[in-house]
Design a protein around this motif. Structure first.
Motif, PDB file in Angstrom:
ATOM      1  N   ILE A  50      21.800  -6.171 -36.006  1.00 10.86           N
ATOM      2  CA  ILE A  50      23.148  -6.355 -34.782  1.00 10.86           C
ATOM      3  C   ILE A  50      23.536  -4.967 -34.788  1.00 10.86           C
ATOM      4  CG2 ILE A  50      24.682  -6.806 -36.941  1.00 10.86           C
ATOM      5  CD1 ILE A  50      26.106  -8.866 -34.826  1.00 10.86           C
ATOM      6  N   LYS A  51      24.129  -4.629 -33.692  1.00 11.16           N
ATOM      7  CA  LYS A  51      24.873  -3.572 -33.356  1.00 11.16           C
ATOM      8  C   LYS A  51      25.978  -3.654 -32.175  1.00 11.16           C
ATOM      9  CE  LYS A  51      22.648  -0.476 -29.997  1.00 11.16           C
ATOM     10  NZ  LYS A  51      21.507   0.603 -29.698  1.00 11.16           N
ATOM     11  N   LYS A  52      26.969  -2.966 -32.346  1.00 12.71           N
ATOM     12  CA  LYS A  52      28.182  -2.961 -31.475  1.00 12.71           C
ATOM     13  C   LYS A  52      27.755  -2.557 -30.226  1.00 12.71           C
ATOM     14  CE  LYS A  52      32.745  -3.757 -31.162  1.00 12.71           C
ATOM     15  NZ  LYS A  52      32.625  -4.507 -29.947  1.00 12.71           N
ATOM     16  N   ALA A  53      28.382  -3.485 -29.287  1.00 11.76           N
ATOM     17  CA  ALA A  53      28.085  -3.051 -27.614  1.00 11.76           C
ATOM     18  C   ALA A  53      29.468  -3.031 -26.979  1.00 11.76           C
ATOM     19  CB  ALA A  53      27.040  -3.731 -27.061  1.00 11.76           C
ATOM     20  N   GLY A  54      29.632  -2.371 -25.886  1.00  6.00           N
ATOM     21  CA  GLY A  54      30.669  -2.539 -25.114  1.00  6.00           C
ATOM     22  C   GLY A  54      31.301  -4.081 -24.682  1.00  6.00           C
ATOM     23  N   PHE A  55      30.208  -4.902 -24.521  1.00  4.75           N
ATOM     24  CA  PHE A  55      30.492  -6.152 -24.100  1.00  4.75           C
ATOM     25  C   PHE A  55      30.722  -7.231 -25.291  1.00  4.75           C
ATOM     26  CE2 PHE A  55      26.046  -5.571 -23.794  1.00  4.75           C
ATOM     27  CZ  PHE A  55      25.676  -6.276 -24.827  1.00  4.75           C
ATOM     28  N   GLY A  56      30.324  -6.650 -26.578  1.00  6.46           N
ATOM     29  CA  GLY A  56      30.287  -7.656 -27.722  1.00  6.46           C
ATOM     30  C   GLY A  56      29.283  -6.979 -28.700  1.00  6.46           C
ATOM     31  N   PHE A  57      28.084  -7.656 -28.795  1.00  6.28           N
ATOM     32  CA  PHE A  57      27.242  -7.297 -29.676  1.00  6.28           C
ATOM     33  C   PHE A  57      25.733  -7.413 -29.246  1.00  6.28           C
ATOM     34  CE2 PHE A  57      31.000  -8.539 -32.065  1.00  6.28           C
ATOM     35  CZ  PHE A  57      31.129  -7.418 -32.700  1.00  6.28           C
ATOM     36  N   GLU A  58      24.773  -6.666 -29.608  1.00  7.83           N
ATOM     37  CA  GLU A  58      23.431  -6.918 -29.540  1.00  7.83           C
ATOM     38  C   GLU A  58      22.802  -7.233 -30.705  1.00  7.83           C
ATOM     39  OE1 GLU A  58      21.512  -3.473 -28.018  1.00  7.83           O
ATOM     40  OE2 GLU A  58      23.055  -3.305 -26.400  1.00  7.83           O
ATOM     41  N   ILE A  59      22.000  -8.463 -30.693  1.00  5.08           N
ATOM     42  CA  ILE A  59      21.436  -8.879 -32.063  1.00  5.08           C
ATOM     43  C   ILE A  59      19.683  -8.868 -31.518  1.00  5.08           C
ATOM     44  CG2 ILE A  59      21.061 -10.820 -33.576  1.00  5.08           C
ATOM     45  CD1 ILE A  59      23.763 -11.576 -33.053  1.00  5.08           C
ATOM     46  N   PHE A  60      19.098  -8.437 -32.378  1.00 12.93           N
ATOM     47  CA  PHE A  60      17.641  -8.103 -31.844  1.00 12.93           C
ATOM     48  C   PHE A  60      16.559  -7.935 -33.179  1.00 12.93           C
ATOM     49  CE2 PHE A  60      19.828  -4.021 -32.521  1.00 12.93           C
ATOM     50  CZ  PHE A  60      19.117  -3.265 -33.389  1.00 12.93           C
ATOM     51  N   GLY A  61      15.312  -8.519 -32.728  1.00 10.31           N
ATOM     52  CA  GLY A  61      14.299  -8.310 -33.616  1.00 10.31           C
ATOM     53  C   GLY A  61      12.951  -8.715 -33.079  1.00 10.31           C
ATOM     54  N   ILE A  62      11.882  -8.571 -33.859  1.00 11.58           N
ATOM     55  CA  ILE A  62      10.423  -9.126 -33.581  1.00 11.58           C
ATOM     56  C   ILE A  62      10.245 -10.526 -33.718  1.00 11.58           C
ATOM     57  CG2 ILE A  62       7.954  -8.234 -33.786  1.00 11.58           C
ATOM     58  CD1 ILE A  62       9.782  -6.008 -33.103  1.00 11.58           C
ATOM     59  N   LEU A  63       9.775 -11.137 -32.640  1.00 11.95           N
ATOM     60  CA  LEU A  63       9.380 -12.577 -33.032  1.00 11.95           C
ATOM     61  C   LEU A  63       7.982 -12.665 -33.647  1.00 11.95           C
ATOM     62  CD1 LEU A  63       9.563 -13.701 -29.052  1.00 11.95           C
ATOM     63  CD2 LEU A  63      11.459 -14.022 -30.873  1.00 11.95           C
ATOM     64  N   ASP A  64       8.395 -13.835 -34.559  1.00 12.15           N
ATOM     65  CA  ASP A  64       7.134 -14.058 -35.377  1.00 12.15           C
ATOM     66  C   ASP A  64       5.896 -14.669 -34.479  1.00 12.15           C
ATOM     67  OD1 ASP A  64       5.618 -14.488 -37.945  1.00 12.15           O
ATOM     68  OD2 ASP A  64       6.812 -16.510 -38.215  1.00 12.15           O
ATOM     69  N   SER A  65       6.250 -15.288 -33.454  1.00 13.87           N
ATOM     70  CA  SER A  65       5.249 -15.962 -32.683  1.00 13.87           C
ATOM     71  C   SER A  65       5.738 -16.338 -31.426  1.00 13.87           C
ATOM     72  CB  SER A  65       4.508 -17.232 -33.684  1.00 13.87           C
ATOM     73  OG  SER A  65       5.547 -18.329 -33.801  1.00 13.87           O
ATOM     74  N   GLU A  66       4.852 -17.105 -30.587  1.00 12.21           N
ATOM     75  CA  GLU A  66       5.358 -17.640 -29.389  1.00 12.21           C
ATOM     76  C   GLU A  66       6.725 -18.222 -29.268  1.00 12.21           C
ATOM     77  OE1 GLU A  66       4.398 -16.817 -26.197  1.00 12.21           O
ATOM     78  OE2 GLU A  66       2.680 -15.582 -26.643  1.00 12.21           O
ATOM     79  N   VAL A  67       7.597 -18.381 -28.514  1.00 10.47           N
ATOM     80  CA  VAL A  67       8.860 -19.050 -28.526  1.00 10.47           C
ATOM     81  C   VAL A  67       8.382 -20.529 -28.168  1.00 10.47           C
ATOM     82  CG1 VAL A  67      10.685 -19.671 -26.934  1.00 10.47           C
ATOM     83  CG2 VAL A  67      10.255 -17.344 -27.676  1.00 10.47           C
ATOM     84  N   ASN A  68       7.201 -20.840 -27.197  1.00 12.05           N
ATOM     85  CA  ASN A  68       7.001 -22.233 -26.921  1.00 12.05           C
ATOM     86  C   ASN A  68       5.325 -22.110 -27.232  1.00 12.05           C
ATOM     87  OD1 ASN A  68       5.825 -24.246 -25.228  1.00 12.05           O
ATOM     88  ND2 ASN A  68       7.845 -24.640 -24.494  1.00 12.05           N
ATOM     89  N   ASN A  69       4.696 -23.158 -27.910  1.00 10.88           N
ATOM     90  CA  ASN A  69       3.473 -23.166 -28.125  1.00 10.88           C
ATOM     91  C   ASN A  69       2.529 -23.494 -26.796  1.00 10.88           C
ATOM     92  OD1 ASN A  69       3.849 -22.633 -30.755  1.00 10.88           O
ATOM     93  ND2 ASN A  69       3.931 -24.625 -31.314  1.00 10.88           N
ATOM     94  N   ALA A  70       3.313 -24.244 -25.993  1.00 13.28           N
ATOM     95  CA  ALA A  70       2.326 -24.722 -24.848  1.00 13.28           C
ATOM     96  C   ALA A  70       2.488 -23.651 -23.553  1.00 13.28           C
ATOM     97  CB  ALA A  70       3.162 -26.052 -24.301  1.00 13.28           C
ATOM     98  N   VAL A  71       3.674 -22.619 -23.652  1.00 17.08           N
ATOM     99  CA  VAL A  71       3.519 -21.831 -22.574  1.00 17.08           C
ATOM    100  C   VAL A  71       3.663 -20.257 -23.306  1.00 17.08           C
ATOM    101  CG1 VAL A  71       5.132 -21.007 -20.656  1.00 17.08           C
ATOM    102  CG2 VAL A  71       5.134 -23.459 -21.060  1.00 17.08           C
ATOM    103  N   HIS A  72       2.585 -19.719 -22.983  1.00 18.51           N
ATOM    104  CA  HIS A  72       2.349 -18.321 -23.740  1.00 18.51           C
ATOM    105  C   HIS A  72       3.015 -17.367 -23.007  1.00 18.51           C
ATOM    106  CE1 HIS A  72       0.147 -19.802 -27.099  1.00 18.51           C
ATOM    107  NE2 HIS A  72      -0.335 -20.827 -26.121  1.00 18.51           N
ATOM    108  N   LEU A  73       4.332 -16.686 -23.273  1.00 16.74           N
ATOM    109  CA  LEU A  73       4.760 -15.495 -22.463  1.00 16.74           C
ATOM    110  C   LEU A  73       4.431 -14.103 -22.823  1.00 16.74           C
ATOM    111  CD1 LEU A  73       8.287 -16.803 -22.299  1.00 16.74           C
ATOM    112  CD2 LEU A  73       6.681 -16.889 -20.423  1.00 16.74           C
TER     113      LEU A  73
END
Length: 154
Positions: free
Chosen positions: A81-104
């Motif tokens: 997490i880091k501070k930003a002008g609008f609030g905060f940014e939370i970020f990281g690397i995804l472990d796998s696809e968000v949806n198993n049926a739709v691969h983005l």
């Protein structure tokens, strides 16, 4: 021309490195972040959103600064997490696809936690945005979504 390229390269290296660091003291200096934030997100691209449906998002922020994030069918590895002008940014690397049926084919998550500046002590919601990307910098095919995150407790 070569000097301009060198300057741009140096800028990009520092920008990427700065984004990856985050700040471990953010939670300690902003205790209202502690708790479980969750909601149902939707992508702005209506065609993809129709295929994926609602995307459950859950962010757990511990008093010691530990963060856990689940989005759809996956988890975020080593979120920061880091501070930003609008609030905060939370970020990281995804472990796998968000949806198993739709691969983005997106591997990075950025959540823009928007916090009103005048009510930080008793805040229990955020109209947040999230980005599914292939990297932290430039991704012209990134998927943008929105979510109303409600704080469940601390």
């Amino acid at each position: 021309m070569n000097k301009l390229r060198l300057v741009l390269l140096v800028f990009l290296v520092f920008a990427c490195d700065n984004f990856k660091k985050g700040d471990k003291n953010i939670v300690a200096s902003h205790p209202f972040l502690v708790g479980v934030w969750q909601g149902q997100g939707r992508l702005l691209d209506t065609d993809v959103s129709e295929k994926m449906g609602e995307i459950p998002i859950r962010i757990t922020i511990e008093p010691d600064g530990k963060i856990e994030i689940s989005i759809g069918n996956t988890f975020v590895i080593e979120p920061k997490i880091k501070k930003a002008g609008f609030g905060f940014e939370i970020f990281g690397i995804l472990d796998s696809e968000v949806n198993n049926a739709v691969h983005l084919n997106k591997t990075h998550l950025i959540i823009l936690l928007i916090i009103p500046k005048d009510s930080t002590d008793d805040i229990d919601y955020s109209l947040a945005d999230f980005h599914l990307k292939t990297n932290y910098m430039f991704d012209f095919s990134m998927r943008v979504g929105g979510v109303h995150l409600k704080k469940q407790g601390n």
